[in-house]
Write a protein that holds these residues in place. Structure first.
Motif, PDB file in Angstrom:
ATOM      1  N   ALA A 123      -8.917  24.575  34.222  1.00 15.36           N
ATOM      2  CA  ALA A 123      -8.746  24.208  32.809  1.00 15.36           C
ATOM      3  C   ALA A 123      -9.041  22.727  32.615  1.00 15.36           C
ATOM      4  O   ALA A 123      -9.743  22.336  31.681  1.00 15.36           O
ATOM      5  N   LEU A 124      -8.512  21.903  33.513  1.00 10.98           N
ATOM      6  CA  LEU A 124      -8.744  20.457  33.406  1.00 10.98           C
ATOM      7  C   LEU A 124     -10.221  20.126  33.530  1.00 10.98           C
ATOM      8  O   LEU A 124     -10.746  19.290  32.802  1.00 10.98           O
ATOM      9  N   GLY A 125     -10.877  20.801  34.453  1.00 11.16           N
ATOM     10  CA  GLY A 125     -12.299  20.539  34.681  1.00 11.16           C
ATOM     11  C   GLY A 125     -13.116  20.747  33.424  1.00 11.16           C
ATOM     12  O   GLY A 125     -14.067  20.014  33.167  1.00 11.16           O
ATOM     13  N   PHE A 126     -12.748  21.749  32.626  1.00 11.85           N
ATOM     14  CA  PHE A 126     -13.504  22.003  31.404  1.00 11.85           C
ATOM     15  C   PHE A 126     -12.959  21.211  30.221  1.00 11.85           C
ATOM     16  O   PHE A 126     -13.511  21.231  29.142  1.00 11.85           O
ATOM     17  N   ASP A 127     -11.822  20.557  30.425  1.00 13.92           N
ATOM     18  CA  ASP A 127     -11.224  19.798  29.327  1.00 13.92           C
ATOM     19  C   ASP A 127     -11.740  18.366  29.301  1.00 13.92           C
ATOM     20  O   ASP A 127     -11.942  17.800  28.229  1.00 13.92           O
ATOM     21  N   VAL A 128     -11.959  17.770  30.465  1.00 15.87           N
ATOM     22  CA  VAL A 128     -12.379  16.368  30.447  1.00 15.87           C
ATOM     23  C   VAL A 128     -13.809  16.271  29.938  1.00 15.87           C
ATOM     24  O   VAL A 128     -14.618  17.182  30.117  1.00 15.87           O
ATOM     25  N   GLY A 129     -14.106  15.157  29.301  1.00  9.35           N
ATOM     26  CA  GLY A 129     -15.388  15.025  28.625  1.00  9.35           C
ATOM     27  C   GLY A 129     -16.509  14.582  29.541  1.00  9.35           C
ATOM     28  O   GLY A 129     -17.667  14.875  29.301  1.00  9.35           O
ATOM     29  N   ARG A 130     -16.185  13.829  30.578  1.00 12.87           N
ATOM     30  CA  ARG A 130     -17.229  13.284  31.429  1.00 12.87           C
ATOM     31  C   ARG A 130     -16.918  13.605  32.894  1.00 12.87           C
ATOM     32  O   ARG A 130     -16.726  12.705  33.709  1.00 12.87           O
ATOM     33  N   PRO A 131     -16.873  14.905  33.220  1.00 13.64           N
ATOM     34  CA  PRO A 131     -16.425  15.288  34.570  1.00 13.64           C
ATOM     35  C   PRO A 131     -17.311  14.742  35.682  1.00 13.64           C
ATOM     36  O   PRO A 131     -16.854  14.547  36.788  1.00 13.64           O
ATOM     37  N   TRP A 132     -18.574  14.476  35.348  1.00 10.15           N
ATOM     38  CA  TRP A 132     -19.476  13.997  36.397  1.00 10.15           C
ATOM     39  C   TRP A 132     -19.065  12.652  36.956  1.00 10.15           C
ATOM     40  O   TRP A 132     -19.496  12.265  38.030  1.00 10.15           O
ATOM     41  N   ASN A 133     -18.235  11.909  36.231  1.00 13.30           N
ATOM     42  CA  ASN A 133     -17.815  10.613  36.745  1.00 13.30           C
ATOM     43  C   ASN A 133     -16.631  10.720  37.689  1.00 13.30           C
ATOM     44  O   ASN A 133     -16.107   9.721  38.153  1.00 13.30           O
ATOM     45  N   PHE A 134     -16.207  11.954  37.985  1.00 19.29           N
ATOM     46  CA  PHE A 134     -15.009  12.098  38.785  1.00 19.29           C
ATOM     47  C   PHE A 134     -15.235  11.717  40.248  1.00 19.29           C
ATOM     48  O   PHE A 134     -14.292  11.589  41.009  1.00 19.29           O
ATOM     49  N   TYR A 135     -16.506  11.511  40.607  1.00 17.33           N
ATOM     50  CA  TYR A 135     -16.759  11.128  42.001  1.00 17.33           C
ATOM     51  C   TYR A 135     -16.047   9.828  42.364  1.00 17.33           C
ATOM     52  O   TYR A 135     -15.847   9.535  43.532  1.00 17.33           O
ATOM     53  N   SER A 136     -15.651   9.050  41.367  1.00 16.50           N
ATOM     54  CA  SER A 136     -14.926   7.810  41.655  1.00 16.50           C
ATOM     55  C   SER A 136     -13.649   8.071  42.436  1.00 16.50           C
ATOM     56  O   SER A 136     -13.109   7.178  43.078  1.00 16.50           O
ATOM     57  N   ALA A 137     -13.162   9.315  42.387  1.00 13.36           N
ATOM     58  CA  ALA A 137     -11.945   9.641  43.124  1.00 13.36           C
ATOM     59  C   ALA A 137     -12.113   9.403  44.613  1.00 13.36           C
ATOM     60  O   ALA A 137     -11.149   9.180  45.329  1.00 13.36           O
ATOM     61  N   LEU A 138     -13.363   9.444  45.085  1.00 16.02           N
ATOM     62  CA  LEU A 138     -13.605   9.233  46.505  1.00 16.02           C
ATOM     63  C   LEU A 138     -13.727   7.754  46.856  1.00 16.02           C
ATOM     64  O   LEU A 138     -13.956   7.404  48.001  1.00 16.02           O
ATOM     65  N   MET A 139     -13.626   6.900  45.845  1.00 12.83           N
ATOM     66  CA  MET A 139     -13.800   5.471  46.102  1.00 12.83           C
ATOM     67  C   MET A 139     -12.507   4.735  45.773  1.00 12.83           C
ATOM     68  O   MET A 139     -12.303   4.314  44.635  1.00 12.83           O
ATOM     69  N   PRO A 140     -11.654   4.570  46.764  1.00 13.84           N
ATOM     70  CA  PRO A 140     -10.317   4.013  46.501  1.00 13.84           C
ATOM     71  C   PRO A 140     -10.340   2.646  45.829  1.00 13.84           C
ATOM     72  O   PRO A 140      -9.398   2.290  45.144  1.00 13.84           O
ATOM     73  N   TRP A 141     -11.418   1.883  46.031  1.00 13.17           N
ATOM     74  CA  TRP A 141     -11.422   0.558  45.399  1.00 13.17           C
ATOM     75  C   TRP A 141     -11.556   0.651  43.889  1.00 13.17           C
ATOM     76  O   TRP A 141     -11.355  -0.311  43.183  1.00 13.17           O
TER      77      TRP A 141
END
Ligand code: SF4
Ligand code: SF4
Lengths: 441, 325
Positions: A123-141
């Motif tokens: 549900a969250l995946g389809f709710d956020v507007g710019r899911p493609w930017n979620f890769y930042s989760a892999l970058m702790p900085w």
């Protein structure tokens, strides 16, 4: 695991049996009309979700800039992951507080919890507007460590995909072991001890991480500040959200166990259900105590009993939790199936209300706009829930999830019509053949 | 200054994640930075209850006793930000937004009391809070408090969660619901377009009456207070809105009518970021809380696991039934 003693049936009902291990549902057709209906709803919801991926959010939801969060967030995530906190609540009781009895119902809690989390995340995946930017989760900085949203968006997928999955792993390995071929067994015999070794260490994470993100769900709303009604906006929101998660976790697991037992006409185990009910009532009292002391401390007691709209809502919510808290103190009620079912349903409802209201009804920004979920929004939300339900029905049919008597566990049962070849050499029940059972997972 | 702060936060997370094991393996520079970060933190709290504006903080002062409602600032804003006009209401002719929206970062709204003939204007845009709730909540730092104090949005870091809309007490950030690649639309003090080139924001530059002016926050605050002291009866509550609201903002208001009536919310003087993080920042500092809890749980789970195992073997021997986890 301890063997539970059969409980004497004091009420002249069906509460006799004792549960010893997880067993699959083996009787009756799997594809009932009801399940087909659920599959239909799930398919519709997912189809809409797929279209939504190629379309802006606007046409799919009634959300607006004042109510920027719709039911996907406030219900599918905020509310339903509370119901999905069964593994947290039961696991804490079983592993940390040594309530050994509860191990036998852990699988039911784990599977339902996993599905609530997984569908919530979809549900969250389809709710956020710019899911493609979620890769930042892999970058702790890039992480903003003070954001509760960050905590949730990292910890929830991590919990679901790693820790919860690992906790369920034995269930799947066991299935493979009893139905797979010789090669799979040789491999599994080597893997199983490793899983066993790692288990007590990994599940520590499975209890710490949900503690963090379930409280962070409440922590999210602190930033909403004065936009939220003062009956709900409070510095102890994170704590209350956590307690409400435990409350819903216990209540929903009782409810689910009883419904499934009724549906597949299985025996109930009075001892374990009563233990769960006891814990549930305890958690309800903790919740009410924290809620009340918070209101007193913030001097909002008068608002709470003003008997206007919000105060009535508060009273209903607290009443729904107070009734089971009191009722389940009585052994007689704990051991009456109907009463237990009703009380756990009430507690579930109360807990869900508490988790739902702050982001929806009590969220009152100054700009006057209304929000009501649009039709596609509702269908998608229902679709996610249906998806979880379908998966649950399938899993309990093909995997040893539901608690039952050990003797009811038929290892020769072949799901999906898998070849019978391995079945002949697969171990069968000792009392049937006298062969000692090989150890699985 | 704020850049250094962000680096430090990120570093804190990294250290915390690696936990004690990592810090044991990473001596030297990591250790040094860690102690440096700690000493810096003990002196400057990340979210003080009442933040103090840095000396170079800029601001906008809007005085609605002067505003004529000419709305010259609105097209100026649209032009500077290349925003389309919102012509929905006017049938495609005029820019007529009903409030801040996905096409409007700046708006002048009229207010008229239905009973009396009291009326006033109010210009709305981002308040550029001293301790912005939106920045505190934004998970990957798409919203940033830049130098001079402008709060800007970065499209490549935003995931579109809309938490900023929930967090902002002034309901400023707007989401493009009709765009497949939606952006968060909010006033950024013309940071990239003009501030960087030493120009003042488009709205203050366009205002013909001097209603909204640009300057250092300290100067504008002093000027606003002087206006109040020369004509105390002219101003509602005889105070500057934004001096203390939500910890203080970098847009200041002087109003002749009630601030709440023109749509400026009544807020406490504590920063919302402080309210939201004062407990969690202690618990999660260096991830100490979770690590301690994990230690306690680990102890009990190990103990109960051993019990469970011995009982399992015993049970299996007695009954022949394999046990499950
Ligand atoms: S007014 Fe809202 S959007 Fe602007 S800085 Fe403050 S919290 Fe952020
Ligand atoms: S919508 Fe974007 S800018 Fe707003 S909080 Fe979420 S990630 Fe940050």
């Amino acid at each position: 695991m301890t063997t539970t003693e059969p409980t004497a049936d004091k009420r002249g009902t069906t509460l006799i049996n004792h549960w010893q291990c997880g067993v699959p549902v083996t009787q009756g057709p799997v594809l009932t009309p009801f399940l087909l209906l659920l599959i239909g709803i799930a398919a519709l919801g997912l189809a809409l979700a797929a279209i939504r991926f190629f379309s802006p959010l606007g046409p799919f939801s009634g959300m607006n800039d004042v109510y920027a969060w719709g039911i996907w967030k406030t219900f599918n995530v905020m509310t339903l992951t509370a119901l999905g906190s069964g593994p947290l609540a039961l696991g804490m009781a079983a592993w940390v507080f040594n309530r050994q009895k509860l191990h036998v119902v852990m699988r039911t809690a784990l599977v339902s919890g996993f599905l609530f989390y997984a569908t919530g995340l979809i549900a969250l995946g389809f709710d956020v507007g710019r899911p493609w930017n979620f890769y930042s989760a892999l970058m702790p900085w890039r992480w903003n460590s003070e954001s509760a949203m960050l905590e949730i968006s990292i910890c929830m997928p991590l919990y679901c995909a790693v820790f919860l999955s690992f906790e369920i792993l034995p269930l799947i390995l066991e299935r493979v072991y009893y139905t797979g071929n010789e090669r799979a067994r040789v491999i599994l015999c080597r893997v199983a001890p490793m899983v066993r070794k790692a288990y007590p260490f990994v599940i520590v994470g499975a209890y710490v991480i949900p503690l963090m993100h379930q409280s962070s769900l409440g922590g999210l709303l602190l930033l909403a500040g004065t936009k939220m009604n003062p009956l709900w906006q409070s510095p102890v929101l994170p704590l209350l959200y956590l307690v409400a998660a435990a409350l819903c976790g216990f209540a929903f697991t009782i409810l689910l166990l009883m419904i499934v037992c009724l549906r597949y006409s299985r025996d109930l185990d009075a001892g374990i259900l009563a233990e769960l009910a006891n814990l549930l009532s305890g958690v309800c009292f903790v919740f009410l105590a924290v809620r009340l002391s918070d209101l007193i401390w913030r001097e909002q007691l008068r608002t709470a009993f003003a008997f206007d709209r919000m105060s009535l809502l508060f009273l209903v919510e607290s009443g729904l939790i107070l009734i089971p808290a009191l009722a389940l103190r009585f052994q007689r009620i704990r051991e009456t199936p109907r009463a237990l079912l009703n009380m756990s349903a009430l507690a579930c409802l109360g807990g869900m209300l508490y988790r739902f209201i702050p982001t929806s009804i009590a969220y009152m920004p100054a700009r006057s706009t209304a929000y009501f979920p649009s039709a596609p929004e509702l269908v998608m939300a229902a679709g996610y829930i249906a998806l979880g339900s379908v998966a649950f029905v399938l899993v309990i049919n093909y995997f040893a999830v539901l608690p039952g008597e050990a003797s009811a566990w038929n290892h020769t049962f072949r799901p999906f019509g898998w070849p019978r070849k391995a079945a002949e050499s697969s171990p069968v029940m000792p009392d049937a053949t006298g062969v000692t059972l090989e150890r699985g997972i | 200054m704020s850049v250094a702060l962000r680096r430090r936060q990120a570093f804190k997370v990294m250290i915390g994640l690696g936990g004690t094991a990592a810090s044991a393996m990473l001596p030297g520079p990591a250790q040094a930075e860690r102690t440096a970060a700690r000493s810096a933190e003990s002196t400057t709290e990340e979210h003080p209850a009442h933040p103090v504006a840095p000396p170079d903080a800029i601001a906008m002062l809007y005085d609605n006793t002067i505003c004529t409602g000419c709305k010259a600032c609105m097209p100026a804003c649209n032009e500077a930000n290349s925003l389309p006009t919102d012509t929905l209401l006017s049938g495609g002719i005029w820019d007529m937004p009903l409030g801040l929206n996905a096409k409007t970062k700046n708006i002048v709204e009229p207010y008229q009391d239905p009973q009396t003939d009291e009326f006033a204007f109010v210009k709305k845009q981002c308040m550029h809070c001293l301790d912005p709730a939106c920045v505190t909540g934004c998970l990957f730092g798409a919203l940033v408090k830049q130098d001079l104090g402008a709060v800007t949005w970065n499209s490549s870091l935003c995931i579109g969660c809309r938490y900023c809309e929930v967090a902002c007490p002034f309901e400023v950030p707007q989401f493009q619901w009709q765009n497949w690649n939606p952006k968060i639309v909010k006033c950024e003090f013309c940071y990239d377009q003009r501030l960087k080139e030493d120009l003042q924001p488009a709205c203050t530059a366009a205002c013909p009456t001097g209603t909204v002016i640009f300057g250092k926050r300290s100067d504008l605050l002093a000027q606003a207070k002087e206006r109040i002291s020369t004509a105390p009866d002219k101003y509602f509550e005889k105070r500057v809105y934004g001096e203390y609201e939500a910890g203080g903002t970098q847009v200041l208001y002087l109003s002749s009518v009630s601030l709440q009536k023109i749509g400026l919310p009544k807020l406490g003087s504590t920063s919302i970021g402080h309210y939201a993080t004062k407990v969690t920042s202690v618990i999660y500092k260096w991830l100490v809380g979770p690590v301690v809890v994990a230690g306690i749980f680990g102890f009990f789970i190990r103990r109960n696991w051993d019990r469970h195992e011995s009982e399992r073997l015993e049970h299996e021997e007695k009954t022949g039934y394999p046990d499950q986890l």
